[in-house]
Design a protein around this motif. Sequence first.
Motif, PDB file in Angstrom:
ATOM      1  N   GLU A 114       1.283  -1.455  -0.245  1.00 39.65           N
ATOM      2  CA  GLU A 114      -0.016  -0.239  -0.105  1.00 39.65           C
ATOM      3  C   GLU A 114       0.886   1.515  -0.113  1.00 39.65           C
ATOM      4  N   GLY A 115       2.257   1.079   0.135  1.00 38.63           N
ATOM      5  CA  GLY A 115       3.020   2.170  -0.087  1.00 38.63           C
ATOM      6  C   GLY A 115       3.720   2.538   0.667  1.00 38.63           C
ATOM      7  N   TYR A 116       3.667   2.138   2.219  1.00 40.64           N
ATOM      8  CA  TYR A 116       4.563   2.426   3.626  1.00 40.64           C
ATOM      9  C   TYR A 116       5.949   2.283   2.942  1.00 40.64           C
ATOM     10  N   ASP A 117       7.002   3.475   3.411  1.00 41.30           N
ATOM     11  CA  ASP A 117       8.033   3.057   2.866  1.00 41.30           C
ATOM     12  C   ASP A 117       9.034   1.919   3.778  1.00 41.30           C
TER      13      ASP A 117
ATOM     14  N   ILE B 235      15.082   4.649  10.997  1.00 40.78           N
ATOM     15  CA  ILE B 235      14.166   4.423  10.165  1.00 40.78           C
ATOM     16  C   ILE B 235      15.122   5.095   9.191  1.00 40.78           C
ATOM     17  N   ASP B 236      14.632   6.714   9.512  1.00 35.56           N
ATOM     18  CA  ASP B 236      14.669   7.520   9.046  1.00 35.56           C
ATOM     19  C   ASP B 236      16.538   7.664   8.799  1.00 35.56           C
ATOM     20  N   GLN B 237      16.808   6.917   9.039  1.00 42.42           N
ATOM     21  CA  GLN B 237      18.103   6.675   8.303  1.00 42.42           C
ATOM     22  C   GLN B 237      18.728   6.398   7.173  1.00 42.42           C
ATOM     23  N   LYS B 238      18.065   5.795   7.334  1.00 39.69           N
ATOM     24  CA  LYS B 238      17.873   4.696   6.230  1.00 39.69           C
ATOM     25  C   LYS B 238      16.940   5.618   4.749  1.00 39.69           C
ATOM     26  N   LEU B 239      15.959   6.228   4.854  1.00 40.29           N
ATOM     27  CA  LEU B 239      14.697   6.467   4.319  1.00 40.29           C
ATOM     28  C   LEU B 239      15.640   7.506   3.652  1.00 40.29           C
ATOM     29  N   SER B 240      16.305   8.772   5.000  1.00 38.63           N
ATOM     30  CA  SER B 240      16.398   9.838   4.347  1.00 38.63           C
ATOM     31  C   SER B 240      17.609   9.432   3.396  1.00 38.63           C
ATOM     32  N   LEU B 241      18.103   8.200   2.809  1.00 41.20           N
ATOM     33  CA  LEU B 241      18.605   7.937   2.002  1.00 41.20           C
ATOM     34  C   LEU B 241      17.986   8.294   0.700  1.00 41.20           C
ATOM     35  N   SER B 242      16.645   7.580   0.478  1.00 47.96           N
ATOM     36  CA  SER B 242      16.431   6.938  -0.621  1.00 47.96           C
ATOM     37  C   SER B 242      15.506   8.096  -0.528  1.00 47.96           C
TER      38      SER B 242
END
Lengths: 272, 465
Positions: B227-230, B458-465
């Motif tokens: 459903e699009g949750y990162d 989560i923030d560290q990983k998603l802020s790179l993508s």
Amino acid sequence: MYKIIKKEKLNDTVDLLEIKAPFVARKCEPGQFIMLRVDEDGERIPLTIADYDRDQGTVTIIYQIVGYSTTLLSQKKEGDCVQDFAGPMGSPAELTKKEHKVIGVAGGVGAAPLYPQLKKLAAQGTKVDVIIGGKSAAYVLLADAFAQFCDQVFIATDDGSLGTKGFVTNVLADQIAKETYDECIAIGPLIMMKNVVKITKPAGLPTMVSLNPIMVDGTGMCGGCRVTIDGETKFACVDGPDFDGFKVNFDECMKRQGFYREEEHQCRIGRG
Amino acid sequence: MAKKNMQVTKVPMPEQAPEIRNKNFDEVALGYTQEMAIVEAGRCLNCKNSPCVKGCPVNVPIPAFISKLAQGEFEDAYQTIVLENALPAICGRVCPQENQCEGKCVRGIKGEPVAIGRLERFAADYHMKHHKGASDPVQKNGKKVAVVGSGPSGLTCAGELVKKGYDVSVFEALHKAGGVLSYGIPEFRLPKDLVAAEIKNIEDQGVSIDTNIIVGRSITVDELTEEGYDAVFIGSGAGLPGFLHIPGENLLGVYSANEFLTRVNLMKGFQFPKTPTPVKIGENVAVVGAGNVAMDSARTAKRLGAKNVYIVYRRSIEEAPARAEELHHAEEEGIIFKFLNNPSEIIGDDKGDVAGLKIVKQQLGEPDASGRRRPVPIKGSDYELAVQTVIIAIGQKPNPLIRRTTPGLSCESWGGIIVDEDTMETSKKNIYAGGDTVTGAATVILAMGAGKKAAAAIDQKLSLS
């Protein structure tokens, strides 16, 4: 809040509600149940799913007015809302295509959870018969709905006002002597299911029953719904509610069902 | 800076008297007044290396907030705490401070440590009473995170991520948010309006909480990803009650602590018949176990009107897992301890109701795998305790629903979800987990620490993508 889309009175103590609950409707399967609260501070009432419409996002429940909370629920009208409607809960019934036939046995509101199970079997190409029981004609539920896909619909009433006079078990005994069935699915009062098993077990006819014990959360958290299956404790809410009828300790279920009888009475008096 | 208060003892916490409070559900500890808070805050030495902070799973800047309190800057003290801790009113009440911040406090070497927990509670209560304003909206970063469960770990994870601009949706299976804070911990220890206020605070920051959604049934973890949750954080707790597996456990009048406490707390059964969910309690009640949940159950049973409430525990008081304060409060309220007593059978009457608990007395032998001395039965010591209610409070395990419905999620044989300890990421990419579902039943603050750690990862990983 969950809106009541449709309300129908099936007889003087049984109502049908169709409720908008997309999260339940898109995933639920026959055999599963929902947990409902009428209002803030309300009790959590487990009710087995009678039908669902994935496109409309609605779920149908059929309930008997037995106590304080179901009386409160029965006062709701079309267009009103219930506070909470969570689900689906429980494991879906295992329904696979059978070689011969399946016979369903419904007692009272047990017709409601039986309906989607037989409907799914029929849709898969299994031939199904059903025996519906009630104390009188008015209490025989869903006969027309079952007739849509059942080969034969048998009816038994205590007073003989419709169908055979007597119990569903009388009809069942006759029927399994006449025809070959692969399985029996019996849903109704505990005493009915116990008596069905008394007939099907000696006949070697595998029988599934659906248990509806007292529970609080319905997700495996309280353990109040403990039932003994083949000598082992199971939680009806997650391991069931459908179990092999040959293995159920019905006497224990009946005792546990009655634990809050006095309080139910007190609640009705205390709250008017 | 004001002169230090060199008293060796904490400013005592005002409490309801035991004989009064064991008949009501109001909070036991009444909280410091402003004067008391300032005096107690004066005991903090403001140590440079702050050992207390190292003892805190969420790194609350303890000396900093206490020095604000000492100066009477109560709101500033609160704002200092919430930089690191989203639920201070809760932590101030239920954290085992003696093993954490207060356990490391330098003042504890010669006397009692600074009452950090009481001071945290004071600052949070002060804020709740005096400040109603909403927090400033945060710039959204366009990324979505789903959080499964609205208990301490989930709320903390959600609170941390929303502050960083994520769209956060929390899914809760029950009808009310809070997890164990709502269904488990009793009103007299953690008032529910306070839990609701802390949750509302997190919602006001922009977190959406959907109740009545059972992840694993209503929607699966994989479907959340579809459903699009990162990212997904699983904080589903340890909700599966343990039983003793002794004869008679299905008799009428045997509860799991979960059922008993849920009926009373979540369903407000203590107000029956004003509220419709009943809870039935006998005149004599045995609670099996000696952890915090057992103490909560025993004290609740007493408040519901039971005459004699027994804690039945197979080991000695030394091994009891409950906090010292909980044991103390229970004893004060008239709970009867039966240590080195192991139940072997629950006896029923002809109607199937509980009539008694068969017990075998124990003595301590050699240490077992847990390092605690193993209880060994004393031959011929069997006796029967006449009770009508038995509450089993011997621990909870994670609910199997998520692990059964999430292919590829690695779990321990006892059910805990396996995670990378640095990031809290599970065996599935971008699926994180923390709290009791990883550790087994532990404390609110450890779950919060895990939620916070996962949010950072989560923030560290998603802020790179």
